[in-house]
Scaffold this active site. Structure first.
Site, PDB file in Angstrom:
ATOM      1  N   HIS A  26     -25.330  11.773 -59.391  1.00 11.63           N
ATOM      2  CA  HIS A  26     -25.633  11.664 -58.315  1.00 11.63           C
ATOM      3  C   HIS A  26     -24.556  11.031 -57.323  1.00 11.63           C
ATOM      4  O   HIS A  26     -24.160  11.182 -56.205  1.00 11.63           O
ATOM      5  CB  HIS A  26     -27.006  10.823 -57.776  1.00 11.63           C
ATOM      6  CG  HIS A  26     -26.851   9.435 -57.650  1.00 11.63           C
ATOM      7  ND1 HIS A  26     -26.815   8.792 -58.774  1.00 11.63           N
ATOM      8  CD2 HIS A  26     -26.857   8.563 -56.731  1.00 11.63           C
ATOM      9  CE1 HIS A  26     -26.797   7.376 -58.678  1.00 11.63           C
ATOM     10  NE2 HIS A  26     -26.772   7.506 -57.405  1.00 11.63           N
TER      11      HIS A  26
HETATM   12  C1  UD1 Z   1     -28.260   6.258 -52.521  1.00 12.30           C
HETATM   13  C2  UD1 Z   1     -27.480   4.939 -52.416  1.00 12.30           C
HETATM   14  C3  UD1 Z   1     -26.961   4.701 -54.214  1.00 12.30           C
HETATM   15  C4  UD1 Z   1     -28.226   4.809 -55.018  1.00 12.30           C
HETATM   16  C5  UD1 Z   1     -28.814   6.381 -54.767  1.00 12.30           C
HETATM   17  C6  UD1 Z   1     -30.134   6.302 -55.622  1.00 12.30           C
HETATM   18  C7  UD1 Z   1     -26.238   4.135 -50.668  1.00 12.30           C
HETATM   19  C8  UD1 Z   1     -24.837   4.096 -50.181  1.00 12.30           C
HETATM   20  N1  UD1 Z   1     -26.295   4.991 -51.687  1.00 12.30           N
HETATM   21  O1  UD1 Z   1     -27.313   7.277 -52.684  1.00 12.30           O
HETATM   22  O2  UD1 Z   1     -26.344   3.408 -54.286  1.00 12.30           O
HETATM   23  O3  UD1 Z   1     -27.912   4.911 -56.334  1.00 12.30           O
HETATM   24  O4  UD1 Z   1     -29.360   5.998 -53.400  1.00 12.30           O
HETATM   25  O5  UD1 Z   1     -30.716   7.634 -55.506  1.00 12.30           O
HETATM   26  O6  UD1 Z   1     -26.884   3.541 -49.930  1.00 12.30           O
HETATM   27  N2  UD1 Z   1     -31.753  13.271 -50.124  1.00 12.30           N
HETATM   28  C9  UD1 Z   1     -33.054  13.859 -49.910  1.00 12.30           C
HETATM   29  N3  UD1 Z   1     -34.204  13.448 -50.206  1.00 12.30           N
HETATM   30  C10 UD1 Z   1     -34.128  11.840 -49.906  1.00 12.30           C
HETATM   31  C11 UD1 Z   1     -33.006  11.444 -50.139  1.00 12.30           C
HETATM   32  C12 UD1 Z   1     -31.869  11.867 -49.872  1.00 12.30           C
HETATM   33  O7  UD1 Z   1     -33.069  15.130 -49.991  1.00 12.30           O
HETATM   34  O8  UD1 Z   1     -35.322  11.460 -50.052  1.00 12.30           O
HETATM   35  C13 UD1 Z   1     -30.605  13.967 -49.956  1.00 12.30           C
HETATM   36  C14 UD1 Z   1     -30.128  14.322 -48.694  1.00 12.30           C
HETATM   37  O9  UD1 Z   1     -29.137  15.501 -48.682  1.00 12.30           O
HETATM   38  C15 UD1 Z   1     -29.056  13.136 -48.439  1.00 12.30           C
HETATM   39  C16 UD1 Z   1     -28.640  12.880 -49.744  1.00 12.30           C
HETATM   40  O10 UD1 Z   1     -29.610  13.240 -50.538  1.00 12.30           O
HETATM   41  O11 UD1 Z   1     -27.984  13.384 -47.622  1.00 12.30           O
HETATM   42  C17 UD1 Z   1     -27.910  11.457 -50.035  1.00 12.30           C
HETATM   43  O12 UD1 Z   1     -28.883  10.573 -50.036  1.00 12.30           O
HETATM   44  P1  UD1 Z   1     -28.320   9.119 -49.209  1.00 12.30           P
HETATM   45  O13 UD1 Z   1     -29.540   8.496 -49.182  1.00 12.30           O
HETATM   46  O14 UD1 Z   1     -27.182   9.376 -48.238  1.00 12.30           O
HETATM   47  O15 UD1 Z   1     -27.571   8.672 -50.642  1.00 12.30           O
HETATM   48  P2  UD1 Z   1     -27.814   8.666 -52.213  1.00 12.30           P
HETATM   49  O16 UD1 Z   1     -26.775   9.700 -52.852  1.00 12.30           O
HETATM   50  O17 UD1 Z   1     -29.206   8.958 -52.488  1.00 12.30           O
END
Ligand code: UD1
Length: 407
Positions: free
Chosen positions: A245
């Site tokens: 991811h």
């Molecule tokens: C975040 C953490 C990372 C951790 C990861 C575990 C930071 C900087 N990064 O990254 O350290 O390893 O979580 O999963 O805080 N999304 C959904 N549903 C959700 C959450 C996210 O669809 O419930 C999608 C969205 O498109 C979002 C993308 O995932 O933009 C990324 O989510 P984000 O919270 O920005 O960062 P992660 O890549 O999940």
């Protein structure tokens, strides 16, 4: 004493659950009031002073049920007392909005301590806010360093540790990092790995789950039909387990496409690969028109993000892991699952083979992944337990916070 603890994203939940349970246990022991013969309740003042008034704040960074709510249920945690509902966004949006919303909570609740875990945006945002509001800050999982400033998590770790009054480290290497950065010795507490508390409490339940059921229940709708003899299919030569991811692995087609080609064209012809796909990765695979290739490969089993017990069970049975997750590297170490870490560096060196662990760094270069795969596939499962990864970390943390005021 009043403590606000903070979670935001999936990896936080496994780290806060043991802390919540340890606080409740502490209160059960110290919070009982005595009832006299007239039925009137009298509290012992000295006992009441050590009762912890605990409030759990969820910033809402992760909001999908499979990324958030399911973990609260699985880990036996009550719902968060306060949810800030921040959701997705750029880093500045997530951090900025979390700070604004959390500031209001801190001003209203006036805690003695804010406790943060891990290295996600919620961790950093709430640390800054706590210190600006003159509230003491404790960081669980302090001192980890990848020394890779292109990782948002490294920035979050540095900021959080710089501001913390108590820094709880999972291993001696992390404690040493903090000493080298000039953190005073009395703030550094080597307490062990809190996530292993969660693993210890839940491994029995996980072991009771059936592999085939997990795969059937969590298969993405777009995945083709499963082989009729799924049990044999998985058991024959074993199966690989994968999560991916990190932006550095999935956000660029030039990186993601060769990895996918390796998985589909080479890896999956040797053994099936169970892949719990993060929402970010699904989005990118679609954008890069790679989704069809992934879903049409019969030996690639594409699953939703998994619940805690389901992932643990799959890890216990896997022949090897491919991952860029920090938490899974640690779980592989304790379970002994040979692990290819798709990163060029790690903030968790204790998990690496050279420190006795189960993991090898392979970056995201396919040549390197292939070579390491051919080596590691012959490695036997060998569980390793670094010092104080013993299931009692949360208890040590609660005690250290209570003791802080006494010194
Ligand atoms: C975040 C953490 C990372 C951790 C990861 C575990 C930071 C900087 N990064 O990254 O350290 O390893 O979580 O999963 O805080 N999304 C959904 N549903 C959700 C959450 C996210 O669809 O419930 C999608 C969205 O498109 C979002 C993308 O995932 O933009 C990324 O989510 P984000 O919270 O920005 O960062 P992660 O890549 O999940």
């Amino acid at each position: 004493m009043k403590i606000l603890s903070v979670v935001g994203a999936r990896p936080n939940f496994m780290k806060i659950a043991p802390f919540v349970h340890a606080v409740n246990k502490h209160n059960d022991i110290h919070g009982c009031s005595q009832v006299d013969s007239q039925g009137t309740s009298h509290s012992n003042i000295s006992t009441l002073q050590s009762v912890i008034d605990h409030i759990l704040v969820h910033t809402g960074q992760h909001y999908d049920a499979a990324m958030s709510q399911s973990f609260f249920q699985a880990l036996g945690m009550p719902n968060a007392d306060i949810n800030l509902g921040i959701g997705s966004g750029s880093h500045a949006e997530q951090v900025g909005q979390t700070m604004i919303a959390f500031e209001e909570v801190v001003r209203r609740e006036k805690p003695d301590w804010v406790v943060v875990v891990g290295d996600v945006n919620a961790t950093c945002a709430c640390s800054i806010t706590a210190k600006k509001e003159h509230v003491r800050l404790a960081h669980i999982e302090a001192g980890l360093r990848s020394r890779d400033m292109s990782m948002p998590e490294e920035i979050n770790r540095l900021v959080t540790d710089r501001l913390s009054d108590l820094l709880f480290t999972p291993d001696e290497l992390s404690a040493e990092n903090l000493r080298k950065e000039g953190v005073p010795e009395d703030r550094i507490k080597f307490v062990g790995n809190i996530m292993i508390d969660t693993l210890e409490s839940h491994k029995e339940k996980a072991a009771g789950l059936e592999l085939e059921g997990i795969i059937q229940d969590n298969l993405l709708a777009e995945n083709g039909p499963l082989p009729a003899n799924l049990g044999q299919f998985l058991a024959r030569g074993g199966y690989g387990l994968m999560t991916l991811h990190r932006p550095s692995n999935v956000d660029e087609q030039a990186v993601l496409e060769p990895i996918l080609n390796f998985l589909v064209d080479e890896f999956s012809s040797n053994m099936p690969l169970v892949w719990a796909v993060h929402p970010r990765t699904v989005k990118r695979l679609r954008e890069f028109a790679l989704w069809d290739k992934a879903k049409n490969c019969k030996s690639l089993l594409l699953l939703h993000p998994l619940g805690y017990h389901e992932m643990l069970r799959l890890n216990m049975g896997a022949r090897l892991m491919l991952t860029d997750s920090g938490g899974l590297q640690e779980e592989c170490c304790v379970l002994g699952t040979p692990c290819l870490t798709l990163r060029w560096n790690t903030e968790r060196p204790v998990t690496l083979q050279e420190h006795g662990g189960a993991s090898v760094l392979v970056g995201n270069d396919v040549g390197r992944i292939r070579d390491a795969y051919h080596d590691i596939v012959h490695v036997q499962r060998k569980p390793i337990r670094p010092d104080l990864w013993d299931g009692n970390t949360a208890r040590r943390i609660v005690q250290a916070i209570l003791d802080f005021d006494k010194v």
